[in-house]
Design a protein around this motif. Structure first.
Motif, PDB file in Angstrom:
ATOM      1  N   VAL A  69       0.868  -1.181   0.000  1.00 31.60           N
ATOM      2  CA  VAL A  69       0.000   0.000   0.000  1.00 31.60           C
ATOM      3  C   VAL A  69       0.903   1.228   0.000  1.00 31.60           C
ATOM      4  CG1 VAL A  69      -1.743   1.293   1.274  1.00 31.60           C
ATOM      5  CG2 VAL A  69      -1.834  -1.196   1.235  1.00 31.60           C
ATOM      6  N   ILE A 108      -1.145   6.223   0.728  1.00 32.39           N
ATOM      7  CA  ILE A 108      -2.333   6.145   1.589  1.00 32.39           C
ATOM      8  C   ILE A 108      -3.504   5.406   0.938  1.00 32.39           C
ATOM      9  CG2 ILE A 108      -4.023   7.470   2.903  1.00 32.39           C
ATOM     10  CD1 ILE A 108      -1.973   9.683   3.166  1.00 32.39           C
ATOM     11  N   LYS A 109      -3.735   5.558  -0.348  1.00 34.52           N
ATOM     12  CA  LYS A 109      -4.972   5.044  -0.957  1.00 34.52           C
ATOM     13  C   LYS A 109      -4.763   4.068  -2.114  1.00 34.52           C
ATOM     14  CE  LYS A 109      -5.290   9.170  -3.880  1.00 34.52           C
ATOM     15  NZ  LYS A 109      -6.155  10.307  -4.275  1.00 34.52           N
ATOM     16  N   LEU A 118      -9.379   1.407  -2.226  1.00 32.96           N
ATOM     17  CA  LEU A 118      -9.246   0.433  -1.140  1.00 32.96           C
ATOM     18  C   LEU A 118     -10.526   0.305  -0.317  1.00 32.96           C
ATOM     19  CD1 LEU A 118      -5.694   1.384   0.195  1.00 32.96           C
ATOM     20  CD2 LEU A 118      -6.310  -0.274  -1.564  1.00 32.96           C
ATOM     21  N   ASP A 162      -2.255  -2.860   7.167  1.00 30.21           N
ATOM     22  CA  ASP A 162      -1.342  -2.017   7.929  1.00 30.21           C
ATOM     23  C   ASP A 162       0.058  -2.614   8.019  1.00 30.21           C
ATOM     24  OD1 ASP A 162      -2.075  -4.101   9.475  1.00 30.21           O
ATOM     25  OD2 ASP A 162      -2.670  -2.948  11.230  1.00 30.21           O
ATOM     26  N   GLU A 174       1.853  -1.521   4.352  1.00 29.16           N
ATOM     27  CA  GLU A 174       1.823  -0.119   3.940  1.00 29.16           C
ATOM     28  C   GLU A 174       3.232   0.468   3.956  1.00 29.16           C
ATOM     29  OE1 GLU A 174      -0.405   4.132   4.898  1.00 29.16           O
ATOM     30  OE2 GLU A 174      -0.689   2.412   6.238  1.00 29.16           O
ATOM     31  N   TYR A 180       5.181   3.836   4.018  1.00 23.70           N
ATOM     32  CA  TYR A 180       4.871   5.215   4.389  1.00 23.70           C
ATOM     33  C   TYR A 180       5.631   6.217   3.528  1.00 23.70           C
ATOM     34  CZ  TYR A 180       3.156   2.818   8.567  1.00 23.70           C
ATOM     35  OH  TYR A 180       2.511   1.969   9.425  1.00 23.70           O
ATOM     36  N   THR A 207      -0.764   8.067   7.713  1.00 25.61           N
ATOM     37  CA  THR A 207      -0.872   6.677   7.293  1.00 25.61           C
ATOM     38  C   THR A 207      -2.335   6.307   7.067  1.00 25.61           C
ATOM     39  OG1 THR A 207      -1.032   5.854   9.562  1.00 25.61           O
ATOM     40  CG2 THR A 207       1.180   6.102   8.633  1.00 25.61           C
ATOM     41  N   THR A 208      -2.530   5.119   6.505  1.00 24.36           N
ATOM     42  CA  THR A 208      -3.891   4.678   6.208  1.00 24.36           C
ATOM     43  C   THR A 208      -4.688   4.383   7.470  1.00 24.36           C
ATOM     44  OG1 THR A 208      -3.118   3.721   4.120  1.00 24.36           O
ATOM     45  CG2 THR A 208      -5.259   2.976   4.945  1.00 24.36           C
TER      46      THR A 208
END
Length: 396
Positions: free
Chosen positions: A124, A127-128, A180, A211, A214, A216, A240-241
């Motif tokens: 990921v 973020i999206k 997502l 998570d 992901e 960053y 972050t997501t």
């Protein structure tokens, strides 16, 4: 009854009992089936069961047991966090009022060995977005084509990728998700293949947490404030997501001194959210370059994001080398000494080639007293006292 006949009757009776055992089990555990995509084991039983257990065993893993659930006359077990691409052995054990029964089911990943997708990974970012990628199996046929499916849970419906990425041969080797919203925290991925030449094995994953995958983005608004001996480096907290807690994020600083070695620093989040770092080994005359990246600590191997753009700090006025200071001084001293030596030699040479001439002493002029000097005008005669001689010129 003869002895031989007695033994024959006894063996027939025992044989009848042992052959009846499988028949009885078939009546208690019926239609044992596996849905591989959901890792769901189902069966039926026409009689009342007092107790039942289902289990899965795989090479290199411990046996996992579960209590079945019932839907009308259908019993089932779902093994959520197990993958089947390496094969598995399922066991169902039931107990009635009379006795216990056990039945097994072996599952193999059918297809050519080495034809499944390899090196599967997802990340990921920004973020999206979500990207998944894989490589073509080492022994896959040339006309192989792969398809990626995802599930938010084992009970949800599968969703196929809508934006594939192809290699030079037109084979799907990746997928891009720009939304997502239909993903949950736990997700499952499944890659199968098709070919006219051979049957293709599938690849599946265990539960994948968003998570944990992901990556960053680098921090923004990096500021450096320095004194003569140290610097305070500050930055903005990374977005972050799923907004992880502070102890699950790490910041790595790459500080490079111009003409020197790299000075790596790692700063974990703390009570102050880890958005600052004290750099003690600061030389205000040097020139420094700073980069920062953010790491995800929710997985065994830290997933580091990209580096930030370099931030410059320091005056850049490096202290001169001692040679640059001493060489001009020594050179100037040598020039000064040589100049003095030349002047001194010139003076000695002048005295040698042009010595001073001795002068005769003038008793009159050099005498210190001037009162006894005689005025010459007093001894001159008047014109009248001089004899005049006439000269005549006679022509021929």
């Amino acid at each position: 009854m003869p002895g031989g006949l007695c033994w024959a009757v006894l063996l027939w009776a025992v044989g009848g009992l042992t052959s009846a055992q499988p028949a009885a089990e078939e009546e208690i555990i019926q239609n044992l089936m596996l849905l591989p995509r959901k890792v769901k084991l189902t069966w039926q039983s026409p009689t009342n069961i007092t107790d039942a257990t289902c289990a899965i065993s795989q090479v290199g893993n411990f046996v996992t047991e579960d209590q079945p659930r019932k839907d009308t006359n259908l019993y089932y077990c779902i093994f959520e966090n197990h993958r089947l691409c390496k094969g598995a052995n399922f066991t169902v054990s039931v107990t009635t009022r009379q006795r216990s029964f056990t039945k097994q089911l072996f599952f193999n990943n059918k297809g050519r060995e080495g034809s499944a997708a390899e090196d599967f990974t997802c990340v990921v970012y920004d973020i999206k977005f979500l990207n998944c990628s894989w490589t073509v199996g080492r022994k896959a046929p040339e006309d192989v084509q792969y398809h990626l499916y995802s599930q938010a849970s084992r009970t949800d419906e599968e969703r196929e990728c809508l934006q594939y990425r192809d290699n030079a041969c037109g084979i799907h080797v990746g997928c891009h998700y720009s939304n997502l919203s239909f993903f949950k925290r736990y997700n499952y991925f499944y890659v199968n293949g098709s070919s006219k030449e051979a049957e293709i094995q599938f690849y599946d994953t265990t539960s994948t947490m968003l998570d944990q995958i992901e990556r960053y983005n680098p921090p923004r608004n990096i500021e450096v404030n320095c004194s003569k001996s140290n610097c305070l480096i500050q930055w903005e907290k990374t977005v972050t997501t799923l907004n992880p807690q502070s102890h699950e994020v790490a910041y790595q600083l790459d500080i490079q001194k111009k003409g020197g070695d790299i000075i790596p620093q790692i700063q974990r989040d703390g009570e102050s959210q880890g958005t600052f770092y004290h750099f003690p080994s600061y030389d205000e005359r040097a020139d420094y370059s700073l980069r920062i990246r953010v790491g995800n600590l929710r997985r065994p191997d830290v997933l580091w994001g990209p580096w930030s753009e370099p931030t410059k700090f320091g005056s850049g006025k490096q202290a001169g080398s001692p040679w640059l200071v001493w060489v001009p001084v020594v050179f100037g001293s040598l020039v000064f000494a040589l100049g003095n030596l030349c002047l001194w030699k010139r003076f000695l040479g002048t005295q040698k080639f042009f010595p001073r001439i001795p002068r005769i002493k003038d008793n009159l002029n050099d005498f210190p007293f001037q009162s006894n000097q005689i005025i010459w005008e007093e001894f001159k005669q008047s014109p009248e006292q001089c004899e005049i001689e006439s000269i005549r010129s006679v022509g021929e």
